[in-house]
Motif scaffolding. Structure first.
Motif, PDB file in Angstrom:
ATOM      1  N   GLU A 186       0.823  -1.216   0.000  1.00 34.38           N
ATOM      2  CA  GLU A 186       0.000   0.000   0.000  1.00 34.38           C
ATOM      3  C   GLU A 186       0.852   1.259   0.000  1.00 34.38           C
ATOM      4  OE1 GLU A 186      -2.737  -0.585   3.228  1.00 34.38           O
ATOM      5  OE2 GLU A 186      -3.784  -2.209   2.180  1.00 34.38           O
ATOM      6  N   LYS A 187       2.034   1.170   0.618  1.00 36.68           N
ATOM      7  CA  LYS A 187       2.920   2.332   0.611  1.00 36.68           C
ATOM      8  C   LYS A 187       3.540   2.539  -0.767  1.00 36.68           C
ATOM      9  CE  LYS A 187       5.815   4.704   3.904  1.00 36.68           C
ATOM     10  NZ  LYS A 187       6.488   4.623   5.208  1.00 36.68           N
ATOM     11  N   LEU A 188       3.823   1.428  -1.461  1.00 35.79           N
ATOM     12  CA  LEU A 188       4.412   1.530  -2.800  1.00 35.79           C
ATOM     13  C   LEU A 188       3.412   2.052  -3.827  1.00 35.79           C
ATOM     14  CD1 LEU A 188       6.664  -1.612  -3.461  1.00 35.79           C
ATOM     15  CD2 LEU A 188       7.318   0.777  -3.690  1.00 35.79           C
ATOM     16  N   PHE A 189       2.151   1.581  -3.736  1.00 33.17           N
ATOM     17  CA  PHE A 189       1.180   1.879  -4.787  1.00 33.17           C
ATOM     18  C   PHE A 189       0.080   2.841  -4.353  1.00 33.17           C
ATOM     19  CE2 PHE A 189       2.870  -2.368  -5.730  1.00 33.17           C
ATOM     20  CZ  PHE A 189       3.300  -2.187  -7.037  1.00 33.17           C
ATOM     21  N   ARG A 190       0.011   3.181  -3.064  1.00 41.44           N
ATOM     22  CA  ARG A 190      -1.055   4.043  -2.546  1.00 41.44           C
ATOM     23  C   ARG A 190      -2.431   3.489  -2.924  1.00 41.44           C
ATOM     24  NH1 ARG A 190       1.125  10.290  -2.927  1.00 41.44           N
ATOM     25  NH2 ARG A 190       3.341   9.834  -3.062  1.00 41.44           N
ATOM     26  N   ALA A 191      -2.592   2.185  -2.725  1.00 40.59           N
ATOM     27  CA  ALA A 191      -3.854   1.510  -3.027  1.00 40.59           C
ATOM     28  C   ALA A 191      -4.068   0.405  -2.001  1.00 40.59           C
ATOM     29  CB  ALA A 191      -3.821   0.936  -4.439  1.00 40.59           C
ATOM     30  N   LYS A 192      -5.312  -0.060  -1.862  1.00 39.89           N
ATOM     31  CA  LYS A 192      -5.635  -1.125  -0.919  1.00 39.89           C
ATOM     32  C   LYS A 192      -5.294  -2.491  -1.510  1.00 39.89           C
ATOM     33  CE  LYS A 192      -7.262   1.018   2.688  1.00 39.89           C
ATOM     34  NZ  LYS A 192      -6.580   0.876   3.991  1.00 39.89           N
ATOM     35  N   PHE A 193      -4.807  -3.391  -0.643  1.00 37.88           N
ATOM     36  CA  PHE A 193      -4.416  -4.734  -1.088  1.00 37.88           C
ATOM     37  C   PHE A 193      -4.979  -5.799  -0.154  1.00 37.88           C
ATOM     38  CE2 PHE A 193      -1.405  -2.421  -3.576  1.00 37.88           C
ATOM     39  CZ  PHE A 193      -1.040  -3.268  -4.624  1.00 37.88           C
ATOM     40  N   GLU A 194      -5.196  -6.987  -0.690  1.00 37.57           N
ATOM     41  CA  GLU A 194      -5.487  -8.196   0.086  1.00 37.57           C
ATOM     42  C   GLU A 194      -4.255  -9.085   0.006  1.00 37.57           C
ATOM     43  OE1 GLU A 194      -8.374  -9.422   1.641  1.00 37.57           O
ATOM     44  OE2 GLU A 194      -9.419  -7.504   1.436  1.00 37.57           O
ATOM     45  N   ALA A 195      -3.831  -9.628   1.139  1.00 38.71           N
ATOM     46  CA  ALA A 195      -2.595 -10.411   1.181  1.00 38.71           C
ATOM     47  C   ALA A 195      -2.880 -11.908   1.214  1.00 38.71           C
ATOM     48  CB  ALA A 195      -1.768 -10.017   2.400  1.00 38.71           C
ATOM     49  N   ILE A 196      -2.051 -12.661   0.525  1.00 43.15           N
ATOM     50  CA  ILE A 196      -2.056 -14.121   0.586  1.00 43.15           C
ATOM     51  C   ILE A 196      -0.688 -14.522   1.130  1.00 43.15           C
ATOM     52  CG2 ILE A 196      -2.128 -16.286  -0.721  1.00 43.15           C
ATOM     53  CD1 ILE A 196      -3.751 -13.102  -2.057  1.00 43.15           C
ATOM     54  N   THR A 197      -0.667 -15.080   2.330  1.00 45.24           N
ATOM     55  CA  THR A 197       0.607 -15.253   3.039  1.00 45.24           C
ATOM     56  C   THR A 197       0.946 -16.695   3.405  1.00 45.24           C
ATOM     57  OG1 THR A 197      -0.477 -14.864   5.165  1.00 45.24           O
ATOM     58  CG2 THR A 197       0.440 -12.942   4.045  1.00 45.24           C
ATOM     59  N   GLU A 198      -0.050 -17.574   3.397  1.00 49.42           N
ATOM     60  CA  GLU A 198       0.201 -18.933   3.867  1.00 49.42           C
ATOM     61  C   GLU A 198       0.513 -19.852   2.689  1.00 49.42           C
ATOM     62  OE1 GLU A 198      -1.958 -22.598   6.303  1.00 49.42           O
ATOM     63  OE2 GLU A 198      -3.001 -20.681   6.042  1.00 49.42           O
ATOM     64  N   ALA A 199       1.740 -20.358   2.618  1.00 49.65           N
ATOM     65  CA  ALA A 199       2.144 -21.243   1.533  1.00 49.65           C
ATOM     66  C   ALA A 199       1.649 -22.660   1.804  1.00 49.65           C
ATOM     67  CB  ALA A 199       3.662 -21.241   1.384  1.00 49.65           C
ATOM     68  N   THR A 200       1.067 -23.295   0.773  1.00 55.02           N
ATOM     69  CA  THR A 200       0.548 -24.658   0.938  1.00 55.02           C
ATOM     70  C   THR A 200       1.201 -25.633  -0.037  1.00 55.02           C
ATOM     71  OG1 THR A 200      -1.282 -24.078  -0.548  1.00 55.02           O
ATOM     72  CG2 THR A 200      -1.676 -23.872   1.828  1.00 55.02           C
ATOM     73  N   ASN A 201       2.300 -25.219  -0.663  1.00 52.89           N
ATOM     74  CA  ASN A 201       3.020 -26.128  -1.552  1.00 52.89           C
ATOM     75  C   ASN A 201       3.903 -27.071  -0.735  1.00 52.89           C
ATOM     76  OD1 ASN A 201       4.422 -23.491  -1.118  1.00 52.89           O
ATOM     77  ND2 ASN A 201       6.138 -24.597  -2.026  1.00 52.89           N
TER      78      ASN A 201
END
Length: 887
Positions: A231-246
């Motif tokens: 959000e600091k880089l793009f000044r936009a809202k984001f949804e995060a995907i953080t849990e790896a399941t591979n």
């Protein structure tokens, strides 16, 4: 045989081992808008992991997403499948894929093309895709613009220099943009991150003017605060995907600690062992010089023919050749810098060895280790060869913490500084150049302050629109030259083979475009050896300095400059020579602005803007072949290229010395020093006057110890030895001279006592005053900073004053730690916030180090401009003890 068993012959050098257990993958299903994409999954032979499904669900619900999972977790498949699905639904849409390096683009384009071919087999359709980088000739760029491909692979630099400046040529791309994909998000930090944040601001401004709002897909290594960072880089809202399941393979973490072998010998033994077993290996170093030193050490080894160095400064064609040879098995070991940290495909890897803990702590280590073990059915080896270094020492003693952090794989990030006035002013001028007019309402408070500076500098006009009555910022004077995103400096330095005709051609180039085309031609023909930045030029390529590249030895000769392009001509010398040059410099620091202040333990901690001046006065020459090298320096001096004095017997300007072997040491003093001056941000510690008593305390304590055995000799040596007089002669050998003189004097008196030698040396050290204790504190703070802040210690500089000459702390003892990036990149604020912890940990670290008088673990630094002279570990400990009341 397991990977770990291959290391059994080296078991005496293995200090710690941890085995990360393998894990199974978790899978899911996703119904794409076009069933052909689900069929494509079958054609490609893989099932979606659960985290990929989660990312696609959020993306298809209209969100911007940031996917922050480990290397080889299938992040790229998310956007490729989304692009294919979108293309089948609407072939007119476009997709912009931004990668931080050209090398990574070539690799990713190849992977995209293979999946695009599979799409064609399933649907009879494929997505047109092209690469747009600085390597692409103008003729091919014009062809790309005519073809209007749906997918464009590019770099931030190309967006900056070409797409946004010539936006009308790319209106077909921008006006139809569906997805903006930004890969390797975690590398957007420091100066590069600050520039990139403003670059994306300019891109999104242009898209807004065109009525376009693409979704942003950001991909990153595992970050702890991904939404905040994106959000600091793009000044936009984001949804995060953080849990790896591979799935993950079994991984061995091995700490090598030299016992029977010295560091370089241990590295050689590891390389030879892994190469012999056919284990494909990357060996990471934190400097280009490190890769070259080990390659030269392998010259007589059977592994030499199977090894190569790999550096980002090598020409593209050379890098591609090395990558191909490694993938196809002709090479089994690459000695590399951070150039291979990112996802450049060099084939399946079994082992990653890191020479020490990287200067940014675990930030880079997590990325590097992720390169090995990309297939769940193959084991992976992650090794660290411990050096005598502060970070290495910390994690050797806190191995469980190292294991825990590597297992989590979460990278702390360096905050992106978007409020650097210097960077903001440049980019706001670029934005105005590209748009022509900006509504005052479109700018925030900080941007308005910068805009007012543009008006004052007559680059812009501020006034009301006669029709709307709204306040507008209008372009008055366009920005003609766009500066680099990679450094704060606008200058480029090229190390070029010494061919007279090249000089003539360079001087004939009438325009910047002609010059750039000629530089590209030189790269393709192998005449450009490496490209370096301003720091590396001053550190390694001043006239007469030795520089190693891919195992070859070069001597820097004359420099030819054309605008911001500088060409250093290099003479090739005997690659077998054992020689290195170490630059000598002094510094001056001036406080320009105090932004914040606080107090801790009687120390005033400040944050603010600084002016730093580096004065490069010459360099030392060391090694077994110093005599041969000095002969070449003499030739350079005769030609008028080296302007300065050479102090060595080989030049006739040295002298016989009973202590120092001048056949292995020489020094060069420039007639006129080379000066680099820049503004940045930093912190400072203003110590109380009470620490000035530390040198007197040191003298009394060690006189008491020496006086019990040989008081008269101790006092005689104390009065006769003066480091300040010896240093101009002996540079980094001064402490050796002092110890040797003391030892010889005691031996003549029939005394052989190392404790006595140490006590008398400490008496002599006390003559240097409290500045040496502060110098040791400065070095130590820089060493340990990455433990808490994840700031890269290579990006930090420092200087200490026994009596600061400027305002507002005139005469006070002051230690400065500053951001080494011109203009600052947000590092100083991180240090300021963690100052209390750093101060306390510094005392703990200094006292915990087992050395008596300073070593690479606690206070010695390879980047010290005074060659680690005027350093007093004992005094540093006493100073901290006085601050914290622990004396």
């Amino acid at each position: 045989m397991s990977l770990f068993e291959a290391l059994k012959p080296l078991k005496s050098e293995i200090a710690k081992v941890h085995v990360f257990s393998p894990s199974e993958g978790e899978f899911g299903e996703f119904r794409f808008r076009n069933p052909e994409i689900n069929a494509l999954l079958g054609e490609l032979g893989f099932t979606l992991y659960r985290h990929q499904v989660e990312a696609l669900e959020k993306l298809y619900s209209g969100k911007n997403i940031v996917v922050t999972t480990p290397t080889a977790s299938g992040k790229s498949e998310i956007f490729r499948l989304a692009i294919f699905d979108s293309y089948l639904s609407d072939p007119g849409r476009t997709y912009l894929l931004v990668y931080p390096t050209r090398a990574l683009i070539n690799n990713q384009f190849e992977k995209f093309s293979l999946q695009n071919l599979a799409l064609y087999r399933v649907t009879g359709k494929s997505v047109s895709a092209r690469i747009l980088t600085g390597d692409v000739p103008w003729s091919e760029r014009r062809e790309l613009i005519r073809e209007e491909p749906r997918v464009v692979f590019t770099t931030p630099d190309m967006l900056h220099y070409n797409v946004l400046r010539r936006w009308r040529d790319y209106e077909w791309l921008l006006r139809n943009l569906r997805y903006l994909v930004v890969d390797e998000l975690h590398v957007y930090r420091g100066i590069f991150g600050s520039n990139a944040a403003w670059l994306f601001r300019r891109l999104l401004f242009r898209l807004k003017r065109l009525g376009v709002r693409p979704q942003i897909i950001a991909l990153s290594a595992t970050l702890r605060n991904p939404e905040e960072f994106a959000e600091k880089l793009f000044r936009a809202k984001f949804e995060a995907i953080t849990e790896a399941t591979n799935p993950f393979p079994r991984r061995y973490l091995v700490l090598f600690e030299p016992e029977n072998l010295e560091e370089r010998g241990l590295l050689k033994a590891i390389v030879e062992r892994l190469s012999e077993e056919g284990i494909k290996t990357l060996v990471f170093f934190d400097s280009r010089k490190g890769t070259e030193k080990l390659l030269r050490f392998l010259l007589s080894s059977p592994a030499f023919s199977r090894a190569s160095t790999y550096k980002g400064t090598l020409p593209k064609s050379v890098r591609w050749g090395i990558e191909r040879d490694f993938r196809e098995g002709r090479l089994s070991v690459l000695l590399t810098t951070n150039a291979l940290e990112l996802g450049i495909d060099v084939g399946d890897l079994d082992a990653v060895i890191n020479y020490g803990i990287p200067p940014d702590g675990l930030f880079s280590l997590i990325q590097r280790f992720g390169r090995a073990g990309r297939k769940a059915d193959r084991e992976a080896l992650n090794g660290i060869v411990l050096r005598k270094d502060g970070l290495d020492y910390y994690y050797r003693e806190h191995f469980d913490e190292l294991v825990e952090r590597l297992e989590k794989g979460a990278i702390e990030y360096t905050p992106v500084k978007v409020d650097s006035e210097r960077i903001a002013e440049k980019h706001l001028h670029y934005l105005l150049t590209e748009l022509g007019i900006l509504d005052w309402d479109e700018l925030d408070g900080f941007e308005r302050r910068i805009a007012e500076k543009l008006v004052t500098e007559r680059k812009a006009d501020l006034g009301k629109n006669p029709i709307t009555g709204k306040l507008e910022l209008r372009l008055r004077r366009p920005a003609l030259n766009y500066s680099s995103l990679r450094t704060a400096s606008d200058e480029s330095f090229f190390l070029v083979k010494d061919e007279p005709w090249i000089r003539g051609e360079l001087m004939e180039k009438a325009s910047t475009r002609e010059l750039i085309n000629f530089i590209d031609w030189l790269r393709m023909r192998g005449y450009i050896i490496e490209e370096v930045d301003t720091d590396e030029y001053h550190r390694s390529l001043l006239p007469g300095m030795a520089y190693f590249s891919r195992g070859e030895l070069y001597m820097a000769a004359d420099r030819l400059s054309t605008g911001n392009f500088h060409f250093i001509f290099a003479r090739q010398l005997n690659r077998l020579w054992d020689v290195e040059t170490l630059v000598s410099k002094r510094e001056d620091v001036e406080i320009l602005e105090v932004k914040r202040e606080k107090s801790y333990g009687g120390v005033t901690v400040g944050l603010g803007r600084l002016r730093v001046r580096h004065v490069y006065t010459g360099y030392a020459v060391k090694g077994l072949d110093t005599g041969n090298y000095v002969a070449e320096l003499a030739k350079l001096k005769e030609m008028g290229i080296l302007k300065g004095e050479i102090f060595s017997p080989a030049s006739g300007e040295g002298r016989e010395d009973p202590v120092l072997n001048w056949e292995k040491f020489a020094r060069v003093e420039f007639e006129e020093p080379h000066v680099r001056e820049f503004e940045t941000e930093g912190i400072w510690l203003v110590f109380p006057e009470s620490i000035r008593d530390v040198p007197a305390e040191e003298f009394r304590e060690f006189l008491g110890k020496a006086g019990e055995k040989a008081e008269d000799i101790a006092l005689h040596l104390y009065w006769s030895l003066d480091r300040r007089k010896l240093f101009p002669l002996y540079l980094g050998s001064t402490s050796f001279i002092i110890r040797k003189t003391i030892g010889d004097a005691l031996q003549r008196a029939g005394i052989n006592d190392e404790e006595l030698v140490f006590a008398i040396k400490k008496m002599v050290d006390s003559k240097d005053g409290v500045g040496s204790a502060l110098h040791a504190i400065e070095h130590n703070l820089i060493k340990i900073a990455p433990i808490f802040t994840y700031v890269d210690s290579r990006e930090l500089g420092g200087y200490s004053y026994a009596a600061f000459p400027g305002k507002p702390y005139a005469g006070m003892p002051v230690v400065f730690i500053y951001d080494g990036n011109e203009g600052g990149a947000g590092l100083a604020e991180v240090l300021y916030e963690n100052a209390e912890r750093l101060m306390e940990k510094s005392l703990e670290h200094l006292k915990g180090c087992s050395c008596k008088d300073g070593c690479p673990v606690c206070v010695l630094s390879p980047r010290c401009g005074t060659f680690n002279e005027f350093l007093d570990k004992w005094g540093a400990i006493r100073a901290w003890e006085r601050i914290f009341g622990k004396n």
